[in-house]
Enzyme design. Structure first.
Site, PDB file in Angstrom:
ATOM      1  N   LYS A  85      56.291  43.974  45.507  1.00  0.00           N
ATOM      2  CA  LYS A  85      56.006  45.605  45.213  1.00  0.00           C
ATOM      3  C   LYS A  85      54.288  45.758  45.751  1.00  0.00           C
ATOM      4  CE  LYS A  85      53.655  47.489  41.810  1.00  0.00           C
ATOM      5  NZ  LYS A  85      53.272  48.422  42.472  1.00  0.00           N
ATOM      6  N   GLY A 138      56.755  51.025  43.480  1.00  0.00           N
ATOM      7  CA  GLY A 138      57.118  51.297  42.224  1.00  0.00           C
ATOM      8  C   GLY A 138      55.376  51.680  41.304  1.00  0.00           C
ATOM      9  N   GLY A 161      53.316  49.906  38.113  1.00  0.00           N
ATOM     10  CA  GLY A 161      52.349  48.493  37.815  1.00  0.00           C
ATOM     11  C   GLY A 161      53.499  48.639  36.735  1.00  0.00           C
ATOM     12  N   VAL A 183      57.871  48.385  36.844  1.00  0.00           N
ATOM     13  CA  VAL A 183      57.957  47.527  37.908  1.00  0.00           C
ATOM     14  C   VAL A 183      57.694  46.396  38.320  1.00  0.00           C
ATOM     15  CG1 VAL A 183      58.876  46.904  40.620  1.00  0.00           C
ATOM     16  CG2 VAL A 183      58.851  48.818  39.327  1.00  0.00           C
ATOM     17  N   GLY A 184      55.820  46.197  38.550  1.00  0.00           N
ATOM     18  CA  GLY A 184      54.872  45.282  38.353  1.00  0.00           C
ATOM     19  C   GLY A 184      55.054  44.270  37.228  1.00  0.00           C
ATOM     20  N   GLU A 227      43.728  36.967  42.736  1.00  0.00           N
ATOM     21  CA  GLU A 227      42.843  38.053  43.792  1.00  0.00           C
ATOM     22  C   GLU A 227      42.372  39.654  43.363  1.00  0.00           C
ATOM     23  OE1 GLU A 227      41.696  35.972  46.230  1.00  0.00           O
ATOM     24  OE2 GLU A 227      42.768  34.937  46.747  1.00  0.00           O
ATOM     25  N   CYS A 240      36.783  44.397  47.617  1.00  0.00           N
ATOM     26  CA  CYS A 240      36.653  43.313  47.240  1.00  0.00           C
ATOM     27  C   CYS A 240      35.159  42.905  47.077  1.00  0.00           C
ATOM     28  CB  CYS A 240      38.042  42.886  45.798  1.00  0.00           C
ATOM     29  SG  CYS A 240      38.752  42.173  48.136  1.00  0.00           S
ATOM     30  N   GLU A 259      32.982  46.768  38.857  1.00  0.00           N
ATOM     31  CA  GLU A 259      32.990  47.005  40.217  1.00  0.00           C
ATOM     32  C   GLU A 259      32.673  48.465  39.924  1.00  0.00           C
ATOM     33  OE1 GLU A 259      36.666  45.670  41.776  1.00  0.00           O
ATOM     34  OE2 GLU A 259      35.878  44.488  42.613  1.00  0.00           O
TER      35      GLU A 259
HETATM   36  P1  NAD Z   1      45.400  47.509  40.834  1.00  0.00           P
HETATM   37  O1  NAD Z   1      44.876  46.439  39.729  1.00  0.00           O
HETATM   38  O2  NAD Z   1      45.365  48.843  39.599  1.00  0.00           O
HETATM   39  O3  NAD Z   1      47.371  47.345  41.063  1.00  0.00           O
HETATM   40  C1  NAD Z   1      47.364  46.782  41.860  1.00  0.00           C
HETATM   41  C2  NAD Z   1      49.141  46.591  42.591  1.00  0.00           C
HETATM   42  O4  NAD Z   1      49.108  45.856  40.978  1.00  0.00           O
HETATM   43  C3  NAD Z   1      49.069  47.778  41.798  1.00  0.00           C
HETATM   44  O5  NAD Z   1      50.843  47.361  42.692  1.00  0.00           O
HETATM   45  C4  NAD Z   1      49.965  47.789  40.999  1.00  0.00           C
HETATM   46  O6  NAD Z   1      50.917  48.721  40.787  1.00  0.00           O
HETATM   47  C5  NAD Z   1      49.941  46.860  40.180  1.00  0.00           C
HETATM   48  N1  NAD Z   1      50.134  46.902  38.521  1.00  0.00           N
HETATM   49  C6  NAD Z   1      49.604  47.533  38.461  1.00  0.00           C
HETATM   50  N2  NAD Z   1      49.183  47.585  36.702  1.00  0.00           N
HETATM   51  C7  NAD Z   1      50.751  46.253  36.454  1.00  0.00           C
HETATM   52  C8  NAD Z   1      51.083  45.488  35.135  1.00  0.00           C
HETATM   53  N3  NAD Z   1      50.877  45.877  34.381  1.00  0.00           N
HETATM   54  N4  NAD Z   1      52.093  44.316  35.952  1.00  0.00           N
HETATM   55  C9  NAD Z   1      51.998  44.350  37.966  1.00  0.00           C
HETATM   56  N5  NAD Z   1      51.460  45.353  38.408  1.00  0.00           N
HETATM   57  C10 NAD Z   1      50.873  46.023  37.916  1.00  0.00           C
HETATM   58  O7  NAD Z   1      43.901  47.743  41.393  1.00  0.00           O
HETATM   59  P2  NAD Z   1      43.775  48.854  42.552  1.00  0.00           P
HETATM   60  O8  NAD Z   1      43.448  49.909  41.919  1.00  0.00           O
HETATM   61  O9  NAD Z   1      45.363  48.861  43.837  1.00  0.00           O
HETATM   62  O10 NAD Z   1      43.037  48.502  44.061  1.00  0.00           O
HETATM   63  C11 NAD Z   1      41.395  47.624  43.705  1.00  0.00           C
HETATM   64  C12 NAD Z   1      41.514  46.718  43.120  1.00  0.00           C
HETATM   65  O11 NAD Z   1      41.734  45.476  43.667  1.00  0.00           O
HETATM   66  C13 NAD Z   1      39.450  46.284  42.583  1.00  0.00           C
HETATM   67  O12 NAD Z   1      39.615  45.913  40.940  1.00  0.00           O
HETATM   68  C14 NAD Z   1      39.267  45.892  43.739  1.00  0.00           C
HETATM   69  O13 NAD Z   1      38.180  44.049  43.785  1.00  0.00           O
HETATM   70  C15 NAD Z   1      40.916  44.270  43.737  1.00  0.00           C
HETATM   71  N6  NAD Z   1      41.003  43.831  45.176  1.00  0.00           N
HETATM   72  C16 NAD Z   1      41.082  42.439  45.323  1.00  0.00           C
HETATM   73  C17 NAD Z   1      41.495  41.386  46.388  1.00  0.00           C
HETATM   74  C18 NAD Z   1      40.770  40.410  46.811  1.00  0.00           C
HETATM   75  O14 NAD Z   1      41.300  39.942  47.534  1.00  0.00           O
HETATM   76  N7  NAD Z   1      40.451  40.298  45.528  1.00  0.00           N
HETATM   77  C19 NAD Z   1      41.080  42.893  47.389  1.00  0.00           C
HETATM   78  C20 NAD Z   1      41.675  44.333  47.284  1.00  0.00           C
HETATM   79  C21 NAD Z   1      41.487  44.470  46.231  1.00  0.00           C
END
Ligand code: NAD
Length: 473
Positions: A169, A200, A202, A205-206, A244, A278, A377
């Site tokens: 996803k 889709g 979060g 679908v997530g 992560e 990140c 962050e």
């Molecule tokens: P996000 O957490 O908003 O979304 C990440 C993914 O999770 C998306 O595909 C989203 O649709 C999905 N999602 C959202 N709610 C969900 C739920 N309740 N259940 C399951 N899936 C769900 O993050 P973002 O804004 O896309 O990315 C930025 C964040 O990612 C920052 O906090 C960054 O630090 C982190 N990040 C971490 C790493 C690492 O390797 N540690 C690398 C890159 C980004």
């Protein structure tokens, strides 16, 4: 207008059951460039069912077969380099100076994983038992937008190496990159159901993937808040979970550092991927004895960073991915000023001559580690200088955070830097370097995550040991 109206399930592109259309933007202009039709929970269930059907046969494949698959995937993604490069620049505004890494990294992950697989001991003798490392089952792979192709390819490569099938996803904001990667993966001719890709939201679908009883494993990259929601959703079925998550990485400049080298490195650490990383080093810990020098050099370095057209090779910082993200960064800049930090460069508003979601590269000094801009962050090009008295205090400040993903130590004396690095609570500490090592474990302490990716630690997160006793023939 680009319309993406299919998802990939069971070996073919299909029209999703979900009907919501989601706008895709070019963040450099704010213009709508296309739409993606989003999958819903029913699509997620269809993808999980396909992956479940494909699992028994795939779990029986041998090492050589999986290595051959990984090589085909590597070559197939490499063949789409130009398209992918275009997409990462247009879709989230990656500056062209950074975009090359974003498209080469996914390719090399397949090669690195194949190399790992070649030598990995799946079967061992332990005590009087025969121990085998078994694939977990269906893996749910959930990715963020800021390195979408890299996370899809890296997580899928590891799942395949382990013998797991996958439901991916990707972020809804990276549908164009996802489409190109999906077409590439399709060209590698893998068995139907082995991987399925459902773009889709979060929720639903997530959430469906993270709670579904037929999913054994979740590998998630994204924000800490979402990671916690996934962990809760996965608890009922005791899924194995790799998270992560976010970071607030410290860059410690020791008092013996050559500032002419250290400052550009520290600014690059902070502003990589336009600050939307990140691992960005967003807290610059400077010795008070050299604070004035650090401020002068850091200000000059930040003012020299060009924020603008991501296609201009001189651009260091591209736009923020979305209006929401732009507003969030603006809010943090305001909070920094309100809480008493001193603005040395940048500030609120857009850089001159830009209309998209551009932020002015911003530098604060006189920041205390208890200020909001030192704790949260921000995910944008905002760097905070935090003064410290001595090495003890530098280590204490570096570790005074809920995060522990990455840290940087800059010094003229590598042995000294290493001693400091050994005291930092973070998954990775880079000494006088911005290097990436895809063969070493990657992941966070504390609220930066659970588990590791890459190398044998990453592979074992998709495996479960099984002991056979008394079965010697
Ligand atoms: P996000 O957490 O908003 O979304 C990440 C993914 O999770 C998306 O595909 C989203 O649709 C999905 N999602 C959202 N709610 C969900 C739920 N309740 N259940 C399951 N899936 C769900 O993050 P973002 O804004 O896309 O990315 C930025 C964040 O990612 C920052 O906090 C960054 O630090 C982190 N990040 C971490 C790493 C690492 O390797 N540690 C690398 C890159 C980004």
């Amino acid at each position: 207008m680009r319309i993406i109206d299919t998802i990939y399930i069971d070996g073919g592109f299909v029209t999703p059951h979900g009907t919501e259309l989601f706008d895709l933007h070019n963040p450099a202009t704010g213009a709508v460039t296309g739409q993606v039709r989003l999958a819903d929970a029913e699509d997620a269930r269809a993808a999980i069912a396909a992956a479940k059907r494909a699992f028994p046969a795939f779990a029986r494949t041998g090492r050589a077969e999986r290595i051959a698959m990984l090589h085909r995937l590597r070559d197939a993604v490499a063949a789409r380099r130009a398209d992918l490069l275009d997409a990462v620049i247009d879709e989230y505004g990656a500056p062209v100076s950074r975009a090359g890494f974003m498209v080469d990294h996914p390719v090399s992950l397949f090669g690195d994983t194949a190399e790992l697989l070649a030598d990995y001991p799946f079967v061992r003798r332990m005590g009087t038992s025969h121990v085998s490392m078994e694939p977990l089952g269906v893996a749910g792979l959930i990715t963020p937008w800021n390195s979408n192709a890299g996370f899809i390819c890296g997580k899928l490569a590891t799942a395949i190496a382990a013998g797991c099938t996958a439901v991916i996803k990707p972020s809804e904001m990276s549908a164009r990159q996802t489409r190109i990667v999906t077409e590439a993966l399709l060209a590698a001719d893998l068995p139907p159901g082995l991987f399925n890709i459902v773009t889709g939201r979060g929720d639903p679908v997530g959430t469906e993937i993270s709670s579904h009883p037929d999913v054994a494993k979740i590998s998630f990259t994204g924000s800490t808040a979402t990671g916690k929601a996934i962990l809760r959703a996965a608890a009922d079925t005791l899924k194995r979970v790799t998270l992560e998550l976010g970071g607030k990485s410290p860059t410690i400049i020791l008092d013996d550092a050559d500032l002419a080298q250290a400052i550009p490195l520290a600014v690059n650490a902070a502003f990589m991927n336009s600050g939307q990383a990140c691992i960005a080093g967003t807290r610059l810990l400077a010795p008070r004895s050299r604070l004035a020098e650090v401020e002068v050099l850091a200000r000059a370095a930040v003012e020299a960073v060009r924020a603008g057209d991501p296609r201009d090779p001189a651009t260091g910082v591209g736009p923020m991915v979305s209006r929401t993200q732009w507003e969030r960064v603006q809010r943090y800049i305001r909070i920094g000023i309100e809480e008493g930090a001193e603005l040395l460069a940048g500030g609120e508003g857009r850089p001159d001559g830009t209309t998209g979601w551009f932020v002015r590269p911003t530098l604060f000094t006189g920041v205390r580690n208890d200020m909001t801009i030192a704790r949260d962050e921000i995910f944008g090009p905002v760097l905070s200088i935090i003064p410290y008295e001595d090495e003890e205090e530098a280590v204490a400040i570096a570790n005074d955070t809920i995060y522990g993903l990455q840290a940087y130590v800059l010094s003229g004396d590598t042995a000294r830097a290493r001693r400091v690095a050994e005291r930092i609570v973070a998954g990775r500490v880079l000494v006088n370097s911005l290097a990436h090592d895809p063969k070493a474990p990657f992941g966070g302490f504390k609220q930066s995550g659970i588990g590791r990716e890459y190398g044998s630690f990453g592979l074992e997160a998709f495996l479960e040991p099984k002991a056979l006793l008394g079965a010697d023939a």
